[in-house]
Structures are given as C-alpha cells and as structure tokens.
Design a protein around this motif. Structure first.
Motif, PDB file in Angstrom:
ATOM      1  N   LEU A  54      -5.222   0.051   4.238  1.00 24.33           N
ATOM      2  CA  LEU A  54      -4.398  -0.990   3.635  1.00 24.33           C
ATOM      3  C   LEU A  54      -3.948  -1.894   4.774  1.00 24.33           C
ATOM      4  N   ARG A  55      -4.387  -3.138   4.714  1.00 22.14           N
ATOM      5  CA  ARG A  55      -4.081  -4.094   5.775  1.00 22.14           C
ATOM      6  C   ARG A  55      -3.519  -5.370   5.170  1.00 22.14           C
ATOM      7  N   VAL A  56      -2.448  -5.870   5.774  1.00 25.04           N
ATOM      8  CA  VAL A  56      -1.761  -7.063   5.282  1.00 25.04           C
ATOM      9  C   VAL A  56      -1.638  -8.058   6.427  1.00 25.04           C
ATOM     10  N   GLN A  57      -1.980  -9.319   6.126  1.00 25.72           N
ATOM     11  CA  GLN A  57      -1.840 -10.396   7.110  1.00 25.72           C
ATOM     12  C   GLN A  57      -1.771 -11.735   6.387  1.00 25.72           C
ATOM     13  N   ASP A  58      -0.841 -12.573   6.788  1.00 23.20           N
ATOM     14  CA  ASP A  58      -0.745 -13.960   6.319  1.00 23.20           C
ATOM     15  C   ASP A  58      -0.785 -14.095   4.795  1.00 23.20           C
ATOM     16  N   GLY A  59      -0.083 -13.208   4.106  1.00 22.46           N
ATOM     17  CA  GLY A  59      -0.017 -13.295   2.652  1.00 22.46           C
ATOM     18  C   GLY A  59      -1.218 -12.719   1.922  1.00 22.46           C
ATOM     19  N   TRP A  60      -2.091 -12.030   2.627  1.00 23.51           N
ATOM     20  CA  TRP A  60      -3.269 -11.375   2.029  1.00 23.51           C
ATOM     21  C   TRP A  60      -3.178  -9.882   2.278  1.00 23.51           C
ATOM     22  N   ALA A  61      -3.684  -9.097   1.344  1.00 19.41           N
ATOM     23  CA  ALA A  61      -3.762  -7.651   1.523  1.00 19.41           C
ATOM     24  C   ALA A  61      -5.141  -7.175   1.074  1.00 19.41           C
ATOM     25  N   PHE A  62      -5.684  -6.235   1.835  1.00 19.55           N
ATOM     26  CA  PHE A  62      -6.936  -5.581   1.462  1.00 19.55           C
ATOM     27  C   PHE A  62      -6.677  -4.093   1.388  1.00 19.55           C
ATOM     28  N   LEU A  63      -7.123  -3.493   0.296  1.00 21.69           N
ATOM     29  CA  LEU A  63      -6.990  -2.058   0.101  1.00 21.69           C
ATOM     30  C   LEU A  63      -8.356  -1.456  -0.150  1.00 21.69           C
ATOM     31  N   PHE A  64      -8.624  -0.340   0.527  1.00 19.98           N
ATOM     32  CA  PHE A  64      -9.783   0.479   0.218  1.00 19.98           C
ATOM     33  C   PHE A  64      -9.251   1.879   0.012  1.00 19.98           C
ATOM     34  N   LEU A  99      -5.737  -8.788  -2.528  1.00 20.69           N
ATOM     35  CA  LEU A  99      -4.539  -9.290  -3.186  1.00 20.69           C
ATOM     36  C   LEU A  99      -3.948 -10.426  -2.379  1.00 20.69           C
ATOM     37  N   ARG A 100      -3.216 -11.294  -3.077  1.00 20.15           N
ATOM     38  CA  ARG A 100      -2.570 -12.462  -2.460  1.00 20.15           C
ATOM     39  C   ARG A 100      -1.101 -12.471  -2.839  1.00 20.15           C
ATOM     40  N   ARG A 101      -0.257 -12.747  -1.863  1.00 15.93           N
ATOM     41  CA  ARG A 101       1.179 -12.867  -2.139  1.00 15.93           C
ATOM     42  C   ARG A 101       1.507 -14.333  -2.333  1.00 15.93           C
ATOM     43  N   GLU A 102       1.960 -14.660  -3.530  1.00 13.07           N
ATOM     44  CA  GLU A 102       2.335 -16.033  -3.874  1.00 13.07           C
ATOM     45  C   GLU A 102       3.621 -15.988  -4.685  1.00 13.07           C
ATOM     46  N   GLY A 103       4.532 -16.864  -4.348  1.00 12.17           N
ATOM     47  CA  GLY A 103       5.792 -16.906  -5.082  1.00 12.17           C
ATOM     48  C   GLY A 103       6.556 -15.591  -5.016  1.00 12.17           C
ATOM     49  N   GLY A 104       6.396 -14.867  -3.917  1.00 13.06           N
ATOM     50  CA  GLY A 104       7.116 -13.605  -3.753  1.00 13.06           C
ATOM     51  C   GLY A 104       6.508 -12.426  -4.471  1.00 13.06           C
TER      52      GLY A 104
END
Length: 138
Positions: A54-64, A99-104
C-alpha cells in the motif's frame, strides 16, 4: 520488474517519495473502506484485504493485496464472474487497485481482481500517477 523499470528509465532517481499508512490509521481505514464497497459489489460478498503493498503519494494510492472473507478465510469465487477463470487456472487470488483522494475523500479509479500479471504497468501513463507507488517502478 525492477529491471524493466530501469530499462524504461524509471529507476530510483525518478521514484519520488511515497508512504505506507500504518495499520489502524485513519488514512489506511479510509482507503480500505473506499475499495471495499466496489469489491464487495463485484464479488457479491463481504471482504477485508490482506495488504501486500500500500503506497500513497500526491493524492494517489496503490494497493496490492488479497481479498478475504471477514474471518480471513479465502473468498468463495464459485458464485462470481471469476468462477471460470479460477477453474481454468487463469486467476490469481489478488486485487490491484488505484485510488485518488479528491475533496477529502478516497475514490476508486480502477481495480482488477485475479490478475495473473502486473496489470498496473500502464497506469502511470494512463492516469498520470506517480510511478513510485507501484511495485517494480522503484
């Protein structure tokens, strides 16, 4: 995969900085909850995720990871659209998700269940995501 990343010019110098939300953290729970709804709808059963990456950067997350029943037993794919692929041996018990983080809020951009290869390889170009969040691009 790492060798492929270097050949394509995506070595550590281009990797950037990602973080992995700790188990039990608010951020990790929000990501898992956002992914859980569409995966449960797709599989027709309740799931939790055993996370391999699980990696998160700049409002993006990738899960395997691996979808599991809430009691951590394997998912029953017999009554899903994946039944035939499982029976034919063309299915790995995993989920890859962007996944993308938008609007919290975290929202699922794309997820794939059962892939037998690194389906995320084109995602950095397809979605403009940081390459560092994907295994093999570090």
């Amino acid at each position: 995969m790492i060798a492929i990343g270097f050949l394509l010019g995506y070595g550590p110098a281009q990797a950037g900085s990602y973080h992995t939300p700790k188990p039990g953290s608010v951020e990790r729970k929000a990501i898992m909850d956002a992914l859980r709804a569409p995966v449960m709808q797709d599989l027709g059963q309740r799931v939790v995720f055993v996370v391999q990456s699980l990696r998160v950067q700049d409002g993006w997350a990738f899960l395997f990871g691996t979808p599991r029943q809430p009691n951590l037993k394997p998912v029953n794919y017999r009554n899903t659209r994946y039944r035939e692929a499982v029976e034919d041996g063309m299915f790995d018990d995993n989920v890859s998700a962007l996944l993308r983080r938008e609007g919290g809020r975290w929202t699922v951009v794309k997820f794939v269940i059962g892939a037998t290869d690194a389906v995320w390889t084109p995602w950095p170009d397809d979605f403009g995501t940081p390459r560092a969040i994907y295994p093999g691009f570090e």
